[in-house]
Design a protein around this motif. Structure first.
Motif, PDB file in Angstrom:
ATOM      1  N   UNK A  36       0.827  -1.183  -0.101  1.00  0.00           N
ATOM      2  CA  UNK A  36       0.060   0.055  -0.174  1.00  0.00           C
ATOM      3  C   UNK A  36       0.800   1.267   0.044  1.00  0.00           C
ATOM      4  N   UNK A  37       1.892   1.401   0.916  1.00  0.00           N
ATOM      5  CA  UNK A  37       2.938   2.431   0.738  1.00  0.00           C
ATOM      6  C   UNK A  37       3.470   2.638  -0.572  1.00  0.00           C
ATOM      7  N   UNK A  38       3.879   1.394  -1.313  1.00  0.00           N
ATOM      8  CA  UNK A  38       4.593   1.295  -2.550  1.00  0.00           C
ATOM      9  C   UNK A  38       3.326   2.244  -3.724  1.00  0.00           C
ATOM     10  N   UNK A  39       2.153   1.735  -3.301  1.00  0.00           N
ATOM     11  CA  UNK A  39       1.146   2.198  -4.310  1.00  0.00           C
ATOM     12  C   UNK A  39       1.089   4.036  -3.974  1.00  0.00           C
ATOM     13  N   UNK A  40       0.957   4.237  -2.821  1.00  0.00           N
ATOM     14  CA  UNK A  40       1.063   5.800  -2.274  1.00  0.00           C
ATOM     15  C   UNK A  40       2.414   6.366  -3.007  1.00  0.00           C
ATOM     16  N   UNK A  41       3.487   5.741  -3.008  1.00  0.00           N
ATOM     17  CA  UNK A  41       4.818   6.466  -3.528  1.00  0.00           C
ATOM     18  C   UNK A  41       4.349   6.370  -5.052  1.00  0.00           C
ATOM     19  N   UNK A  42       4.087   5.375  -5.706  1.00  0.00           N
ATOM     20  CA  UNK A  42       3.693   5.455  -7.152  1.00  0.00           C
ATOM     21  C   UNK A  42       2.983   6.600  -7.415  1.00  0.00           C
ATOM     22  N   UNK A  43       1.691   7.126  -6.734  1.00  0.00           N
ATOM     23  CA  UNK A  43       1.079   8.112  -6.943  1.00  0.00           C
ATOM     24  C   UNK A  43       1.751   9.391  -6.774  1.00  0.00           C
ATOM     25  N   UNK A  44       2.437   9.346  -5.877  1.00  0.00           N
ATOM     26  CA  UNK A  44       3.390  10.707  -5.659  1.00  0.00           C
ATOM     27  C   UNK A  44       4.200  10.999  -6.638  1.00  0.00           C
ATOM     28  N   UNK A  45       4.934   9.813  -7.264  1.00  0.00           N
ATOM     29  CA  UNK A  45       5.851   9.917  -8.257  1.00  0.00           C
ATOM     30  C   UNK A  45       5.167  10.317  -9.522  1.00  0.00           C
ATOM     31  N   UNK A  46       3.912   9.832  -9.708  1.00  0.00           N
ATOM     32  CA  UNK A  46       3.137   9.999 -10.906  1.00  0.00           C
ATOM     33  C   UNK A  46       2.725  11.441 -10.883  1.00  0.00           C
ATOM     34  N   UNK A  47       2.433  12.073  -9.947  1.00  0.00           N
ATOM     35  CA  UNK A  47       2.025  13.546  -9.864  1.00  0.00           C
ATOM     36  C   UNK A  47       3.322  14.299  -9.864  1.00  0.00           C
ATOM     37  N   UNK A  48       4.377  13.955  -9.498  1.00  0.00           N
ATOM     38  CA  UNK A  48       5.772  14.627  -9.711  1.00  0.00           C
ATOM     39  C   UNK A  48       6.066  14.760 -11.086  1.00  0.00           C
ATOM     40  N   UNK A  49       5.861  13.612 -11.609  1.00  0.00           N
ATOM     41  CA  UNK A  49       6.334  13.288 -13.023  1.00  0.00           C
ATOM     42  C   UNK A  49       5.356  13.927 -14.185  1.00  0.00           C
ATOM     43  N   UNK A  50       4.153  14.186 -13.649  1.00  0.00           N
ATOM     44  CA  UNK A  50       3.134  14.716 -14.467  1.00  0.00           C
ATOM     45  C   UNK A  50       3.768  16.289 -14.639  1.00  0.00           C
ATOM     46  N   UNK A  71       0.897  -7.765  -5.962  1.00  0.00           N
ATOM     47  CA  UNK A  71       1.418  -8.208  -4.878  1.00  0.00           C
ATOM     48  C   UNK A  71       0.660  -8.252  -3.695  1.00  0.00           C
ATOM     49  N   UNK A  72      -0.239  -7.424  -3.736  1.00  0.00           N
ATOM     50  CA  UNK A  72      -1.330  -7.449  -2.506  1.00  0.00           C
ATOM     51  C   UNK A  72      -2.057  -8.751  -2.542  1.00  0.00           C
ATOM     52  N   UNK A  73      -2.596  -8.784  -3.624  1.00  0.00           N
ATOM     53  CA  UNK A  73      -3.235 -10.143  -3.939  1.00  0.00           C
ATOM     54  C   UNK A  73      -2.731 -11.511  -3.684  1.00  0.00           C
ATOM     55  N   UNK A  74      -1.361 -11.628  -4.089  1.00  0.00           N
ATOM     56  CA  UNK A  74      -0.703 -12.732  -4.017  1.00  0.00           C
ATOM     57  C   UNK A  74      -0.320 -12.749  -2.546  1.00  0.00           C
ATOM     58  N   UNK A  75       0.006 -11.873  -1.941  1.00  0.00           N
ATOM     59  CA  UNK A  75       0.433 -12.058  -0.412  1.00  0.00           C
ATOM     60  C   UNK A  75      -0.918 -12.271   0.437  1.00  0.00           C
ATOM     61  N   UNK A  76      -2.117 -11.830   0.096  1.00  0.00           N
ATOM     62  CA  UNK A  76      -3.307 -12.273   0.783  1.00  0.00           C
ATOM     63  C   UNK A  76      -3.471 -13.624   0.553  1.00  0.00           C
ATOM     64  N   UNK A  77      -3.295 -14.110  -0.692  1.00  0.00           N
ATOM     65  CA  UNK A  77      -3.479 -15.821  -0.982  1.00  0.00           C
ATOM     66  C   UNK A  77      -2.659 -16.384  -0.238  1.00  0.00           C
ATOM     67  N   UNK A  78      -1.372 -16.290  -0.097  1.00  0.00           N
ATOM     68  CA  UNK A  78      -0.429 -17.006   0.046  1.00  0.00           C
ATOM     69  C   UNK A  78      -0.659 -16.911   1.915  1.00  0.00           C
ATOM     70  N   UNK A  79      -1.055 -15.791   2.661  1.00  0.00           N
ATOM     71  CA  UNK A  79      -1.604 -15.812   4.107  1.00  0.00           C
ATOM     72  C   UNK A  79      -2.698 -16.586   4.301  1.00  0.00           C
ATOM     73  N   UNK A  80      -3.702 -16.775   3.313  1.00  0.00           N
ATOM     74  CA  UNK A  80      -4.913 -17.482   3.632  1.00  0.00           C
ATOM     75  C   UNK A  80      -4.203 -19.131   3.462  1.00  0.00           C
ATOM     76  N   UNK A  81      -3.617 -19.419   2.645  1.00  0.00           N
ATOM     77  CA  UNK A  81      -2.809 -20.934   2.400  1.00  0.00           C
ATOM     78  C   UNK A  81      -2.228 -21.253   3.593  1.00  0.00           C
TER      79      UNK A  81
END
Length: 83
Positions: A36-50, A71-81
């Motif tokens: 989730x923090x990576x996604x926030x950083x992606x958004x921040x970089x996109x704003x800066x890049x724009x 990665x979020x979905x894969x991580x949640x799948x692995x945690x469930x297993x």
């Protein structure tokens, strides 16, 4: 406003480093928070890049965001297993 957008690269960098630290955790909930923090950083970089018209950076961040969402979905799948 230009000054604020120029400054935005620093919080983006700090969030990216924090996310990388969290991804290394053995605890699934911390890893999800890291993605989730990576996604926030992606958004921040996109704003800066724009603002700077850095189209390759925007494209890279959009692709990385898609991988972080995966990665979020894969991580949640692995945690469930593991349960």
């Amino acid at each position: 406003m230009d000054e604020f957008l120029d400054f935005l690269q620093w919080p983006a960098m700090l969030v990216t480093l924090y996310a990388a630290y969290l991804i290394g955790s053995k605890r699934p909930e911390r890893r999800v928070f890291g993605f989730c923090m990576f996604i926030l950083s992606n958004v921040l970089w996109i704003v800066w890049g724009w603002h700077d018209e850095a189209w390759a950076l925007i494209t890279l961040q959009a692709a990385l965001m898609a991988m972080n969402i995966r990665g979020i979905f894969k991580n949640e799948d692995a945690a469930t297993q593991e349960s």
